[in-house]
Design a protein around this motif. Structure first.
Motif, PDB file in Angstrom:
ATOM      1  N   LEU A 244       0.824  -1.205   0.000  1.00  0.00           N
ATOM      2  CA  LEU A 244       0.000   0.000   0.000  1.00  0.00           C
ATOM      3  C   LEU A 244       0.863   1.263   0.000  1.00  0.00           C
ATOM      4  CD1 LEU A 244      -2.791  -1.116   2.503  1.00  0.00           C
ATOM      5  CD2 LEU A 244      -3.042  -0.739   0.047  1.00  0.00           C
ATOM      6  N   MET A 245       2.009   1.217   0.643  1.00  0.00           N
ATOM      7  CA  MET A 245       2.887   2.391   0.650  1.00  0.00           C
ATOM      8  C   MET A 245       3.391   2.697  -0.760  1.00  0.00           C
ATOM      9  SD  MET A 245       6.121   3.312   3.128  1.00  0.00           S
ATOM     10  CE  MET A 245       7.204   2.021   2.486  1.00  0.00           C
ATOM     11  N   GLU A 246       3.691   1.655  -1.524  1.00  0.00           N
ATOM     12  CA  GLU A 246       4.119   1.868  -2.903  1.00  0.00           C
ATOM     13  C   GLU A 246       3.005   2.509  -3.727  1.00  0.00           C
ATOM     14  OE1 GLU A 246       5.586  -1.643  -4.704  1.00  0.00           O
ATOM     15  OE2 GLU A 246       7.201  -1.969  -3.241  1.00  0.00           O
ATOM     16  N   ILE A 247       1.773   2.047  -3.516  1.00  0.00           N
ATOM     17  CA  ILE A 247       0.648   2.629  -4.251  1.00  0.00           C
ATOM     18  C   ILE A 247       0.461   4.089  -3.854  1.00  0.00           C
ATOM     19  CG2 ILE A 247      -1.843   2.511  -4.615  1.00  0.00           C
ATOM     20  CD1 ILE A 247      -1.642  -0.516  -4.152  1.00  0.00           C
ATOM     21  N   ALA A 248       0.491   4.366  -2.544  1.00  0.00           N
ATOM     22  CA  ALA A 248       0.315   5.743  -2.067  1.00  0.00           C
ATOM     23  C   ALA A 248       1.404   6.656  -2.626  1.00  0.00           C
ATOM     24  CB  ALA A 248       0.323   5.772  -0.544  1.00  0.00           C
ATOM     25  N   GLN A 249       2.626   6.171  -2.652  1.00  0.00           N
ATOM     26  CA  GLN A 249       3.734   6.982  -3.160  1.00  0.00           C
ATOM     27  C   GLN A 249       3.555   7.266  -4.647  1.00  0.00           C
ATOM     28  OE1 GLN A 249       7.596   5.301  -2.367  1.00  0.00           O
ATOM     29  NE2 GLN A 249       8.583   7.312  -2.467  1.00  0.00           N
ATOM     30  N   SER A 250       3.100   6.265  -5.406  1.00  0.00           N
ATOM     31  CA  SER A 250       2.879   6.477  -6.837  1.00  0.00           C
ATOM     32  C   SER A 250       1.751   7.464  -7.099  1.00  0.00           C
ATOM     33  CB  SER A 250       2.569   5.141  -7.524  1.00  0.00           C
ATOM     34  OG  SER A 250       1.304   4.632  -7.113  1.00  0.00           O
ATOM     35  N   GLY A 252       1.177  10.017  -5.088  1.00  0.00           N
ATOM     36  CA  GLY A 252       1.517  11.279  -4.432  1.00  0.00           C
ATOM     37  C   GLY A 252       0.837  11.456  -3.097  1.00  0.00           C
ATOM     38  N   ASN A 253       0.474  10.333  -2.447  1.00  0.00           N
ATOM     39  CA  ASN A 253      -0.277  10.393  -1.188  1.00  0.00           C
ATOM     40  C   ASN A 253       0.492   9.795  -0.017  1.00  0.00           C
ATOM     41  OD1 ASN A 253      -2.552  11.551  -2.422  1.00  0.00           O
ATOM     42  ND2 ASN A 253      -3.344   9.543  -3.008  1.00  0.00           N
ATOM     43  N   LEU A 254       1.822   9.804  -0.078  1.00  0.00           N
ATOM     44  CA  LEU A 254       2.633   9.352   1.038  1.00  0.00           C
ATOM     45  C   LEU A 254       3.027  10.571   1.869  1.00  0.00           C
ATOM     46  CD1 LEU A 254       4.215   7.175   2.572  1.00  0.00           C
ATOM     47  CD2 LEU A 254       6.106   7.532   0.966  1.00  0.00           C
ATOM     48  N   TYR A 255       2.582  10.582   3.139  1.00  0.00           N
ATOM     49  CA  TYR A 255       2.790  11.731   4.017  1.00  0.00           C
ATOM     50  C   TYR A 255       3.689  11.322   5.179  1.00  0.00           C
ATOM     51  CZ  TYR A 255      -1.301  13.227   1.394  1.00  0.00           C
ATOM     52  OH  TYR A 255      -2.181  13.528   0.378  1.00  0.00           O
ATOM     53  N   PHE A 300      -1.227   7.168   2.860  1.00  0.00           N
ATOM     54  CA  PHE A 300      -0.326   6.501   3.797  1.00  0.00           C
ATOM     55  C   PHE A 300       0.313   7.557   4.699  1.00  0.00           C
ATOM     56  CE2 PHE A 300       1.932   2.369   4.410  1.00  0.00           C
ATOM     57  CZ  PHE A 300       2.719   2.765   5.483  1.00  0.00           C
ATOM     58  N   PHE A 301       0.126   7.429   6.026  1.00  0.00           N
ATOM     59  CA  PHE A 301       0.707   8.346   7.005  1.00  0.00           C
ATOM     60  C   PHE A 301       1.854   7.618   7.705  1.00  0.00           C
ATOM     61  CE2 PHE A 301      -3.609   9.595   6.229  1.00  0.00           C
ATOM     62  CZ  PHE A 301      -3.490  10.956   6.014  1.00  0.00           C
ATOM     63  N   LYS A 302       3.051   8.050   7.361  1.00  0.00           N
ATOM     64  CA  LYS A 302       4.246   7.353   7.820  1.00  0.00           C
ATOM     65  C   LYS A 302       5.063   8.251   8.739  1.00  0.00           C
ATOM     66  CE  LYS A 302       8.361   4.898   6.198  1.00  0.00           C
ATOM     67  NZ  LYS A 302       8.082   3.749   7.096  1.00  0.00           N
ATOM     68  N   SER A 303       5.575   7.642   9.778  1.00  0.00           N
ATOM     69  CA  SER A 303       6.431   8.373  10.703  1.00  0.00           C
ATOM     70  C   SER A 303       7.716   7.598  10.901  1.00  0.00           C
ATOM     71  CB  SER A 303       5.727   8.572  12.043  1.00  0.00           C
ATOM     72  OG  SER A 303       6.586   9.246  12.926  1.00  0.00           O
ATOM     73  N   SER A 304       8.824   8.326  10.907  1.00  0.00           N
ATOM     74  CA  SER A 304      10.115   7.657  11.029  1.00  0.00           C
ATOM     75  C   SER A 304      10.613   7.579  12.459  1.00  0.00           C
ATOM     76  CB  SER A 304      11.149   8.382  10.166  1.00  0.00           C
ATOM     77  OG  SER A 304      11.257   9.744  10.576  1.00  0.00           O
ATOM     78  N   ASN A 305      10.069   8.421  13.353  1.00  0.00           N
ATOM     79  CA  ASN A 305      10.635   8.412  14.713  1.00  0.00           C
ATOM     80  C   ASN A 305       9.628   8.735  15.803  1.00  0.00           C
ATOM     81  OD1 ASN A 305      10.182  11.070  14.212  1.00  0.00           O
ATOM     82  ND2 ASN A 305      12.295  11.752  14.470  1.00  0.00           N
ATOM     83  N   THR A 306       8.320   8.441  15.578  1.00  0.00           N
ATOM     84  CA  THR A 306       7.353   8.664  16.645  1.00  0.00           C
ATOM     85  C   THR A 306       7.446   7.557  17.678  1.00  0.00           C
ATOM     86  OG1 THR A 306       5.688   7.524  15.335  1.00  0.00           O
ATOM     87  CG2 THR A 306       5.709   9.920  15.218  1.00  0.00           C
ATOM     88  N   GLY A 307       7.047   7.861  18.905  1.00  0.00           N
ATOM     89  CA  GLY A 307       7.134   6.892  19.997  1.00  0.00           C
ATOM     90  C   GLY A 307       5.965   5.931  20.003  1.00  0.00           C
ATOM     91  N   SER A 308       5.986   5.031  20.958  1.00  0.00           N
ATOM     92  CA  SER A 308       4.963   3.992  21.048  1.00  0.00           C
ATOM     93  C   SER A 308       3.600   4.538  21.450  1.00  0.00           C
ATOM     94  CB  SER A 308       5.399   2.921  22.059  1.00  0.00           C
ATOM     95  OG  SER A 308       5.583   3.503  23.344  1.00  0.00           O
ATOM     96  N   THR A 333      -8.537   4.401   0.984  1.00  0.00           N
ATOM     97  CA  THR A 333      -7.809   3.547   1.910  1.00  0.00           C
ATOM     98  C   THR A 333      -6.898   4.424   2.746  1.00  0.00           C
ATOM     99  OG1 THR A 333      -7.828   1.649   0.406  1.00  0.00           O
ATOM    100  CG2 THR A 333      -6.193   1.633   2.170  1.00  0.00           C
ATOM    101  N   ILE A 334      -7.001   4.315   4.066  1.00  0.00           N
ATOM    102  CA  ILE A 334      -6.104   5.016   4.986  1.00  0.00           C
ATOM    103  C   ILE A 334      -5.173   3.984   5.612  1.00  0.00           C
ATOM    104  CG2 ILE A 334      -5.969   6.214   7.206  1.00  0.00           C
ATOM    105  CD1 ILE A 334      -8.416   7.771   6.464  1.00  0.00           C
ATOM    106  N   VAL A 335      -3.881   4.288   5.615  1.00  0.00           N
ATOM    107  CA  VAL A 335      -2.878   3.369   6.141  1.00  0.00           C
ATOM    108  C   VAL A 335      -1.918   4.151   7.025  1.00  0.00           C
ATOM    109  CG1 VAL A 335      -1.286   1.502   5.543  1.00  0.00           C
ATOM    110  CG2 VAL A 335      -2.960   2.297   3.855  1.00  0.00           C
ATOM    111  N   THR A 336      -1.503   3.552   8.133  1.00  0.00           N
ATOM    112  CA  THR A 336      -0.491   4.188   8.974  1.00  0.00           C
ATOM    113  C   THR A 336       0.369   3.142   9.670  1.00  0.00           C
ATOM    114  OG1 THR A 336      -0.091   5.792  10.731  1.00  0.00           O
ATOM    115  CG2 THR A 336      -1.994   4.349  10.994  1.00  0.00           C
ATOM    116  N   ASP A 337       1.649   3.482   9.838  1.00  0.00           N
ATOM    117  CA  ASP A 337       2.527   2.640  10.647  1.00  0.00           C
ATOM    118  C   ASP A 337       2.755   3.258  12.023  1.00  0.00           C
ATOM    119  OD1 ASP A 337       4.123   4.781  10.005  1.00  0.00           O
ATOM    120  OD2 ASP A 337       5.760   3.614   9.145  1.00  0.00           O
ATOM    121  N   ILE A 338       2.016   4.327  12.319  1.00  0.00           N
ATOM    122  CA  ILE A 338       2.022   4.900  13.668  1.00  0.00           C
ATOM    123  C   ILE A 338       1.265   3.933  14.580  1.00  0.00           C
ATOM    124  CG2 ILE A 338       1.167   6.838  15.059  1.00  0.00           C
ATOM    125  CD1 ILE A 338       1.727   8.636  12.699  1.00  0.00           C
ATOM    126  N   PRO A 339       1.704   3.736  15.823  1.00  0.00           N
ATOM    127  CA  PRO A 339       1.184   2.642  16.665  1.00  0.00           C
ATOM    128  C   PRO A 339      -0.318   2.604  16.889  1.00  0.00           C
ATOM    129  CG  PRO A 339       3.187   3.538  17.615  1.00  0.00           C
ATOM    130  CD  PRO A 339       2.836   4.430  16.471  1.00  0.00           C
TER     131      PRO A 339
END
Length: 450
Positions: A244-250, A252-255, A300-308, A333-339
Motif C-alpha cells: 500500500l505504501m508503494e501505491i500511495a507513493q505512486s 503522491g499520497n505518502l505523508y 499513507f501516514f508514515k512516521s520515522s521516529n514517533t514513539g509507542s 484507503t487510509i494506512v499508517t505505521d504509527i502505533p
C-alpha cells in the motif's frame, strides 16, 4: 474312398468377422476415450475459469472466466456461457428454478453485484452475487465415424466465494466484555472465523446467514457452527502495508508525519481530493477527510521516529463547499505505521458516514484501531478494518444502528455499554458491497432441479 473337404473358407469368414468385431471394439474404445478426454479437458478448464471469475468478483468476473476457459481449450463459441449468481452454500433457501443451490442473476448488466432474485433471510434485502457458473454445450462429430449422429456434450462448473466478516487470527483472540449491561452484540450476516478458539458471551445473537467457524473450540454460540475448520492464511499485515505504501507513493499520497509543522491549523485543504492534516503535538496527528468519492485513493501516514504512544486521529469530514457538503466519504484507503489509530469524530449536526456499501473503503493500522461507536457522531457504512488489535467501545444510546464492517485482527475486543438508560443493541453486518476480500474461493456442487 473318402474325399476331404477344405475348411479354409469357413476359417476365413470367421477371421473376417473377428477382425471386424475387433476393429469395431477398438473404434468404440477410441470413441469413448476421446469423449472422456475432451470432457475432462473441458471440465478442468471450466473449473479453472469459474475459480478465476469468482476471485475477480470485484472486477469483471464474466470476461475473466471466459478468457480462462478459452485459454484452456474450450472452443470460443456460443456454447460457452458464463453466469453470475448466488450460491446457497448452507442450503438455507428453498430449491431455485434450474439448480437447487445456484440462482443466476437475471440482470447482471445493470446490477452486476446485486442479485434481486434472492432476498436475504435477515432483512429481505437482495443478496450479493457470490458465484460464477461456467458451462459448455455443443454437438460434436464422432472422432472415428463410428457414430453417424453428432455427440452432444454439456459440461458445467461453478465456483463461489466464502466471504468472511470477522477473522480473528490469534489464539482465543475474541473478547466480548463480560460486564455487558444493556443491549446485545448482534452478528448479522457476519461470518466469523477464528484461527484458535472463539468465545462469545451469553447475550450474543446471530442473525441471517451468519456462519461461525474456528480451528479450535466455539463457546456460547447459538448460530451455525463449523468447528475443526481449516486455518485461514492471510497476507501478513506488514507485507500489505509495504504494498500500500508503494501505491500511495505512486499517487503522491505518502505523508511523512514528522515533517509536518506543529499546530498547523490552516483551514485550507492541503489537497482538495484528500482533506487536511496537522499535528497538535509531537505525538498526535489529526486527519480531516474531504467529503465525497475519493476514487480509490490510498493515503499513507508514515512516521520515522514517533514513539509507542503516538496516535493518528480521524476526526472529521470537511468540504470546501459547506452548503453542499453531505458529511460522507468513501472509496479510499487510509494506512499508517504509527502505533495507534483512533476513530474519534467531532460532534456535528449530521453524523459522519464512512464508507459506501458499493465501494471499497479500508483502514489499516500496524498497531491498534480504537473504534468509539457512537451514531450521534458517525456511521460505518462499509469499511474493512485490518490491524493487529481492534477495540470497539460501544457508546450507543437510544437506537440500534447497523454497522457495516469487516475486521481482520490478531485480537478483537468489543466493550459494551455501561449505562442502564441506553438499551440499544450493537449490530455488526458484514454483507455489503461487492464480495471483495477477505474471502476464499471454493468449487460448489451443481445439482439440477428435477
Amino acid at each position: 474312398m473318402k474325399i476331404l473337404k477344405s475348411q479354409s473358407g469357413s476359417y476365413s469368414v470367421m477371421a473376417i468377422l473377428f477382425l471386424s468385431a475387433l476393429v469395431t471394439f477398438a473404434a468404440f474404445v477410441i470413441e469413448i476415450g476421446h469423449l472422456y478426454a475432451t470432457r475432462n479437458t473441458y471440465q478442468n478448464a471450466l473449473e479453472a475459469a469459474a475459480r478465476a471469475g469468482a476471485a475477480d468478483m470485484c472486477g469483471d468476473p464474466v470476461q475473466t472466466a471466459r478468457d480462462i476457459a478459452i485459454a484452456n481449450g474450450v472452443p470460443d463459441t456460443e456454447g460457452l456461457t458464463v453466469q453470475l449468481g448466488f450460491y446457497d452454500e448452507l442450503g438455507m433457501y428453498d430449491d431455485f428454478d434450474v439448480y437447487k443451490d445456484f440462482k443466476a442473476d437475471s440482470d447482471p448488466v445493470d446490477t452486476p453485484f446485486i442479485n434481486e432474485d434472492v432476498m436475504k433471510n435477515s432483512d429481505g434485502q437482495p443478496h450479493y452475487n457470490n458465484a460464477v457458473l461456467a458451462s459448455y454445450e455443443a454437438a460434436e462429430n464422432s472422432a472415428t465415424g463410428l457414430f453417424t449422429d453428432t455427440v452432444k456434450k454439456r459440461v458445467v462448473a461453478m465456483a463461489y466465494l466464502v466471504r468472511y466478516g470477522i477473522i480473528v487470527l490469534g489464539d482465543d483472540g475474541l473478547a466480548i466484555n463480560k460486564k455487558w449491561i444493556n443491549g446485545n452484540p448482534i452478528f448479522k450476516d457476519a461470518s466469523v472465523h477464528g484461527n484458535g478458539d472463539l468465545t462469545f458471551n451469553a447475550s450474543s445473537e446471530f442473525q441471517g446467514d451468519t456462519i461461525v467457524s474456528a480451528v479450535g473450540n466455539i463457546n456460547n454460540c447459538s448460530g451455525y457452527i463449523i468447528d475443526n475448520a481449516d486455518e485461514l492464511k492471510i497476507e501478513p499485515l506488514e507485507d500489505k502495508l509495504d504494498d500500500l505504501m508503494e501505491i500511495a507513493q505512486s499517487q503522491g499520497n505518502l505523508y511523512i508525519t514528522t515533517e509536518w509543522h506543529i499546530n498547523n491549523n490552516s483551514a485550507d485543504f492541503q489537497k482538495e481530493s484528500f482533506g487536511k492534516y496537522n499535528r497538535d503535538s509531537e505525538k498526535k496527528v489529526w486527519i480531516s477527510l474531504a467529503d465525497g468519492d475519493h476514487d480509490g485513493a490510498v493515503y499513507f501516514f508514515k512516521s520515522s521516529n514517533t514513539g509507542s504512544s503516538s496516535t493518528v486521529e480521524l476526526i472529521n469530514i470537511e468540504s470546501n463547499d459547506e452548503k453542499n457538503a453531505d458529511n460522507k466519504a468513501w472509496n479510499f484507503t487510509i494506512v499508517t505505521d504509527i502505533p495507534s489509530l483512533n476513530l474519534q469524530m467531532q460532534p456535528s449536526e449530521t453524523p459522519v458516514t464512512l464508507g459506501d456499501s458499493m465501494n471499497k473503503t479500508e483502514i489499516y493500522a500496524v498497531g491498534t484501531i480504537n473504534y468509539n461507536d457512537d451514531p450521534r457522531l458517525y456511521v460505518i457504512n462499509g469499511v474493512l478494518f485490518r490491524t493487529n488489535n481492534f477495540i470497539s467501545n460501544w457508546n450507543q444510546r437510544e437506537t440500534s444502528v447497523s454497522n457495516k464492517m469487516r475486521i481482520i485482527a490478531e485480537q478483537i475486543t468489543f466493550n459494551g455499554s455501561k449505562y442502564p438508560a441506553f438499551p440499544a443493541d450493537m449490530i455488526i453486518d458484514s454483507t455489503f458491497g461487492p464480495p471483495c476480500p477477505p474471502n476464499i474461493v471454493k468449487l460448489g456442487l451443481i445439482v439440477p432441479v428435477e
